[in-house]
Write a protein that holds these residues in place. Structure first.
Motif, mmCIF file in Angstrom:
data_model
loop_
_atom_site.group_PDB
_atom_site.id
_atom_site.type_symbol
_atom_site.label_atom_id
_atom_site.label_comp_id
_atom_site.label_asym_id
_atom_site.label_seq_id
_atom_site.Cartn_x
_atom_site.Cartn_y
_atom_site.Cartn_z
ATOM 1 N N SER A 32 0.660 -0.959 0.120
ATOM 2 C CA SER A 32 0.602 0.166 -0.085
ATOM 3 C C SER A 32 1.005 1.183 0.405
ATOM 4 N N THR A 33 0.740 2.420 -0.988
ATOM 5 C CA THR A 33 1.765 3.593 -0.480
ATOM 6 C C THR A 33 0.877 4.322 0.695
ATOM 7 N N VAL A 34 0.167 3.977 1.327
ATOM 8 C CA VAL A 34 -0.235 4.530 2.521
ATOM 9 C C VAL A 34 0.256 3.782 3.661
ATOM 10 N N CYS A 35 1.081 4.278 4.328
ATOM 11 C CA CYS A 35 2.194 3.124 5.653
ATOM 12 C C CYS A 35 1.219 3.302 6.831
ATOM 13 N N PRO A 36 1.774 2.049 7.875
ATOM 14 C CA PRO A 36 0.533 2.551 8.921
ATOM 15 C C PRO A 36 0.730 3.613 9.658
ATOM 16 N N ALA A 37 2.005 3.516 10.013
ATOM 17 C CA ALA A 37 2.240 4.816 10.798
ATOM 18 C C ALA A 37 1.615 6.660 10.081
ATOM 19 N N GLU A 38 1.755 6.416 8.050
ATOM 20 C CA GLU A 38 0.515 7.712 8.025
ATOM 21 C C GLU A 38 -0.166 7.875 8.832
ATOM 22 N N ARG A 39 -1.552 6.525 8.963
ATOM 23 C CA ARG A 39 -2.505 5.811 9.053
ATOM 24 C C ARG A 39 -2.728 6.744 10.152
ATOM 25 N N ALA A 40 -1.704 6.102 11.015
ATOM 26 C CA ALA A 40 -1.552 6.746 12.662
ATOM 27 C C ALA A 40 -1.741 7.718 13.372
ATOM 28 N N ALA A 41 -0.991 8.414 11.963
ATOM 29 C CA ALA A 41 -0.287 10.482 12.360
ATOM 30 C C ALA A 41 -1.866 11.058 11.737
ATOM 31 N N SER A 42 -2.086 10.125 11.694
ATOM 32 C CA SER A 42 -3.638 11.238 10.784
ATOM 33 C C SER A 42 -4.816 10.269 11.713
ATOM 34 N N MET A 43 -4.269 10.114 12.559
ATOM 35 C CA MET A 43 -5.825 9.967 13.780
ATOM 36 C C MET A 43 -5.145 10.934 14.857
#
Length: 207
Positions: A26-37
């Motif tokens: 996936s282009t969006v990594c887990p760290a980026e998803r967590a950061a957005s939350m």
């Protein structure tokens, strides 16, 4: 036969991937998803006998997190068996597959940035260790509800112990099937000594 000493019927080596299965990055990594939350994803795994208070504490924890602006989701043992795992029974191998599937779902939720709360008897050490191994260090928090069998059986909120003692329910943890206590849980709670609120506070202090 002492089931606690029997060979485990479920082996990871039995799982084979289809020959055409290729991992898609996936282009969006887990760290980026967590950061957005704006939160640190975790898998909080509550284990213990039926009646120990897993679902009650898990639900209260989920509500507390939600009320404080965190993104969480609760996976409860009974609820999962109504859908995802409705094809599984209560044999040792089915219990192992039940926990494996839940672990995979929880992992996906953590990768999406969520704090996922899992409330499962999960009686076998090997199954719980298998789930722990799916996560990065610090992502998996095991909470053992060390409530005595006598107390759990006295509560018997669903009438399951009564049925198990009468032989109506076979392979029931604590009666006819073993429960292997965690040896290195991040937190141990005895719900005979604390309130639900205190249990939630103890979990939050560990996170």
């Amino acid at each position: 036969m002492d089931k606690s000493k029997s060979s485990h019927p479920y082996e990871l080596k039995d799982i084979t991937l289809p020959s055409n299965a290729v991992w898609h990055k996936s282009t969006v990594c887990p760290a980026e998803r967590a950061a957005s939350m704006g939160q640190t994803p975790r898998c909080i795994w509550l284990t213990g006998l039926s009646g120990s208070g897993k679902s009650t504490v898990a639900n209260a924890l989920d509500a507390t997190l939600h009320a404080n602006g965190f993104n969480s989701f609760l996976l409860d043992g009974d609820n999962v068996r109504h859908g995802l795992n409705k094809d599984l029974g209560m044999t040792e191998s089915d219990r192992a597959e039940n926990i494996r599937r839940v672990g995979e779902v929880a992992k996906l939720m953590v990768e999406s940035g969520l704090i996922v709360i899992c409330a499962f008897i999960s009686p076998y050490k090997r199954d719980r260790q298998m789930v722990r191994s799916m996560f990065k260090p610090g992502e998996f928090v095991e909470v053992f509800l060390d409530t005595p069998l006598s107390v759990c059986e006295k509560r018997d909120p669903k009438g399951l112990y009564k049925k198990a003692r009468a032989g109506v329910i076979k392979q029931f943890t604590g009666v006819s099937d073993p429960y292997e206590q965690p040896e290195s849980a991040e937190l141990i709670l005895n719900t005979t000594d604390i309130t639900v609120t205190q249990g939630v506070e103890s979990i939050l202090n560990v996170l």
